[in-house]
Write a protein that holds these residues in place. Structure first.
Motif, PDB file in Angstrom:
ATOM      1  N   LYS A 252      -4.745   5.641   1.247  1.00  0.00           N
ATOM      2  CA  LYS A 252      -3.968   5.342   0.289  1.00  0.00           C
ATOM      3  C   LYS A 252      -4.904   4.862  -0.880  1.00  0.00           C
ATOM      4  O   LYS A 252      -4.548   4.983  -2.062  1.00  0.00           O
ATOM      5  CB  LYS A 252      -3.054   4.127   0.504  1.00  0.00           C
TER       6      LYS A 252
ATOM      7  N   TRP B  51       0.829  -1.216   0.119  1.00  0.00           N
ATOM      8  CA  TRP B  51       0.036  -0.004   0.135  1.00  0.00           C
ATOM      9  C   TRP B  51       0.916   1.188  -0.181  1.00  0.00           C
ATOM     10  O   TRP B  51       0.361   2.265  -0.348  1.00  0.00           O
ATOM     11  CB  TRP B  51      -0.889   0.077   1.241  1.00  0.00           C
ATOM     12  N   ASN B  52       2.042   1.025   0.591  1.00  0.00           N
ATOM     13  CA  ASN B  52       3.043   2.398   0.534  1.00  0.00           C
ATOM     14  C   ASN B  52       3.290   2.666  -0.922  1.00  0.00           C
ATOM     15  O   ASN B  52       3.600   3.759  -1.220  1.00  0.00           O
ATOM     16  CB  ASN B  52       4.122   2.181   1.527  1.00  0.00           C
TER      17      ASN B  52
ATOM     18  N   TRP C 137      -4.928   4.217   7.542  1.00  0.00           N
ATOM     19  CA  TRP C 137      -3.837   4.691   6.797  1.00  0.00           C
ATOM     20  C   TRP C 137      -4.111   3.946   5.272  1.00  0.00           C
ATOM     21  O   TRP C 137      -3.997   5.021   4.339  1.00  0.00           O
ATOM     22  CB  TRP C 137      -2.712   4.487   7.489  1.00  0.00           C
ATOM     23  N   LYS C 138      -4.439   2.717   5.383  1.00  0.00           N
ATOM     24  CA  LYS C 138      -4.883   2.241   3.891  1.00  0.00           C
ATOM     25  C   LYS C 138      -6.027   2.651   3.203  1.00  0.00           C
ATOM     26  O   LYS C 138      -5.988   2.975   2.107  1.00  0.00           O
ATOM     27  CB  LYS C 138      -5.180   0.636   4.178  1.00  0.00           C
TER      28      LYS C 138
ATOM     29  N   LYS D  93       0.362   2.873  -6.711  1.00  0.00           N
ATOM     30  CA  LYS D  93      -0.012   4.304  -7.230  1.00  0.00           C
ATOM     31  C   LYS D  93      -1.408   4.036  -8.087  1.00  0.00           C
ATOM     32  O   LYS D  93      -1.684   5.082  -8.541  1.00  0.00           O
ATOM     33  CB  LYS D  93       1.096   4.629  -8.184  1.00  0.00           C
TER      34      LYS D  93
END
Length: 591
Positions: free
Chosen positions: A406, A352-353, A402-403, A356
């Motif tokens: 994203k 997930w980081n 946090w996900k 894109k």
């Protein structure tokens, strides 16, 4: 004669308040390995890194008795902590002669079973102590006896009755009040009783006395010469040193390590006799120290909140009743489960980081996962769970949120009096078929989910008891998350089917999760657990098998972007010396 010293009461273990919580099977093996690791660590630290100053032989203390020396034993029961009534034959319950000290043969161990008649004072929270005395064969333990010699006898005192706080009244009640049937009538009566006891919760704690059915007396096989001013700190509290010579008497250890909480017998007016198993025998210094260190590690875990009351008994029961081979397999599998959990977590964060593009990924599944994790956290908070479990669940909630950031745009709307969060789909998700397929899947699955949630909540309201309406809502939602959690994985299956591709999925993370599911299958066969939990383990297998089938049925398309926003053709062009792939990657980045 050396005065008997009072032994410490064994760790008091209360029954764990489960509160309907489901524990992961892997947690048992992890706690076992953690406790044993801490105990062995403390033992070897004290052995090898203790003070070792060179001392003269005259400055060392040694055991006053020799190995194999014959001892006589007397065991008295008295309501007084200090005992000197040696002439009372009624208090003497056991007498043995010619016991070889620190001998591991058959003569070194003696046992007996008696039935003790409790007095009226003992039935009303009275105290009772076991006074054991040893003397060289032929010598009396009574200081008033003319043949008594101080260096020939020693003893120790230990309580036979344990006091535990009385269990508080169950605050759970039927939220519907009076209902049909006898069971509902009983619930209604308990509601009235609980309303009366609520006001007493702040009052003094009521204690109940419990009988210890086993008294195991161990003479420690220790003949070490200790430095007079450098006795190891783990040995010093248990040495019974003679003040005139400085040497020590044999250490008497009341072994209650295997005395579990559920073996204790409550003492009340209805008790007419109490069973008592008596045993005397040797114990090695290593085993004695290991028992002490494990008990200390239990206390350390409880003080840190990593172990609930009663879990120490559960661990001991595993060693007592479990198969040793099964125990070793459980510990190894638990270690593998922890490793796979860590790897799955690491790869999930990395995916997930670096992701894109939301093309082919279900954003609604991410939101549902966050809501489910939040429900579980609130449920644990409502049931007074240990802070370590709460911290772990709280970190999971933060990661799921946090996900969402994203997967979607999160904006702060300041147009009103109170700022609110506003969620907006990313372009890579909204401008293709992914959002359409995701909406279709969630539409039909929500019908099934709402029906199951409603039926489960109604059943829980009618047939189960709860502390409040808030607790009922949380427990109903948590039960649905626990039983029907596989539904949140179904939208992704539908999207894969419609797109005929699985290249967008984090397969490395899913592989580790699938391995953990296989480990859970093993636990489902070898560990006792509720049927719903067992079924939940196998339901995940079905979902992952469908994922594996889709991976086989839909080969990787080089033209489709992968989880990092790049495609196979882009990578080929990049290796050829052009920067077209970088330009395309910048265009695919979401704003």
């Amino acid at each position: 004669m050396a005065p008997p010293s009072t032994g410490e009461v064994a760790g008091q273990q209360g029954e764990p308040g489960r509160g309907g919580q489901q524990q992961q099977p892997a947690g048992l093996g992890q706690t076992v390995t953690g406790v044993i690791r801490i105990a062995i660590f403390f033992y070897f630290i004290s052995k090898f890194f203790g003070p070792k100053q060179p001392t003269e032989p005259s400055q060392q203390i040694s055991n006053l008795f020799n190995k194999g020396e014959l001892l006589d034993m007397w065991l008295y029961l008295s309501q007084h902590e200090k005992f000197n009534d040696f002439s009372n034959e009624g208090a003497l319950i056991w007498h043995e002669t010619n016991i070889p000290y620190a001998s591991w043969g058959l003569d070194g161990t003696r046992s007996r079973f008696i039935k003790y008649i409790p007095s009226e004072s003992l039935k009303h929270n009275g105290s009772l102590y076991a006074h054991v005395f040893f003397a060289r064969s032929g010598y009396p333990p009574d200081p008033n006896d003319p043949e008594y010699q101080q260096f020939m006898a020693f003893g120790r005192t230990h309580p036979v009755v344990m006091y535990l706080p009385k269990s508080k009244a169950n605050k759970r009640k039927s939220l519907l009040g009076n209902a049909k049937g006898s069971e509902e009538g009983e619930n209604a009566s308990e509601v009235v009783d609980e309303s009366r006891t609520d006001s007493k919760d702040d009052g003094p704690t009521e204690w109940v006395s419990y009988w210890k059915p086993n008294i195991t007396i161990n003479l420690v096989d220790d003949f070490t010469r200790y430095p007079h001013n450098a006795i190891p700190p783990n040995i010093a509290p248990y040495l019974n040193v003679d003040p005139s010579t400085g040497n020590y008497y044999p250490m008497v250890f009341f072994n209650e390590f295997w005395l579990l909480r559920d073996k204790l017998i409550s003492i009340n007016d209805t008790v007419t006799e109490l069973p008592l198993n008596l045993e005397v025998g040797p114990i090695s210094t290593t085993k004695w120290q290991l028992f002490l260190q494990i008990e200390q590690s239990f206390q350390l875990h409880r003080s840190y909140g990593s172990m609930l009351e009663g879990e120490a008994d559960e661990l001991k029961r595993v060693f007592l009743e479990g198969n040793p081979y099964l125990l070793m397999v459980t510990m190894v599998v638990s270690l593998l489960h922890s490793v796979f959990d860590f790897l799955a977590f690491k790869n999930d964060i990395q995916f997930w980081n670096k992701n894109k593009s939301m093309e082919g990924l279900s954003a609604k599944s991410v939101v549902v996962s966050f809501i489910s994790q939040l429900i579980v956290f609130l449920y644990l908070l409502d049931n007074d769970t240990s802070w370590m479990i709460l911290a772990s669940s709280g970190v999971g909630v933060c990661i799921e949120f946090w996900k969402i950031g994203k997967a979607m745009h999160i904006e702060i709307d300041r147009s009103g009096r109170i700022p609110t969060l506003r969620f907006r789909d990313r372009d890579s998700y909204a401008h293709n078929k992914t959002k359409e397929y995701d909406d279709i899947a969630m539409k039909y699955l929500s019908y099934v989910l709402f029906l199951l949630v409603g039926c489960s909540a109604v059943y829980s309201l009618i047939y189960e008891r709860h502390k409040s309406w808030y607790s009922w809502i949380l427990s109903s939602l948590t039960s649905c998350v626990y039983m029907f959690g596989f539904i949140m994985m179904c939208p992704q299956l539908f999207i894969n089917y419609k797109l005929k591709s699985v290249a967008h999925l984090p397969w490395r993370q899913m592989t580790y999760k699938f391995l953990n599911t296989i480990i859970d299958d093993l636990f489902a066969f070898v560990i006792k657990m509720p049927m719903l939990h067992r079924l939940s383990v196998f339901r995940d297998d079905v979902i992952f098998l469908i994922y594996l089938y889709q991976r086989w049925a839909y080969p990787v398309d080089k033209k489709r972007v992968n989880e990092f926003g790049f495609g196979g053709e882009d990578e080929a062009e990049a290796t050829g010396g052009t920067n077209i792939a970088a330009v395309k990657a910048d265009e695919k980045k979401t704003n």
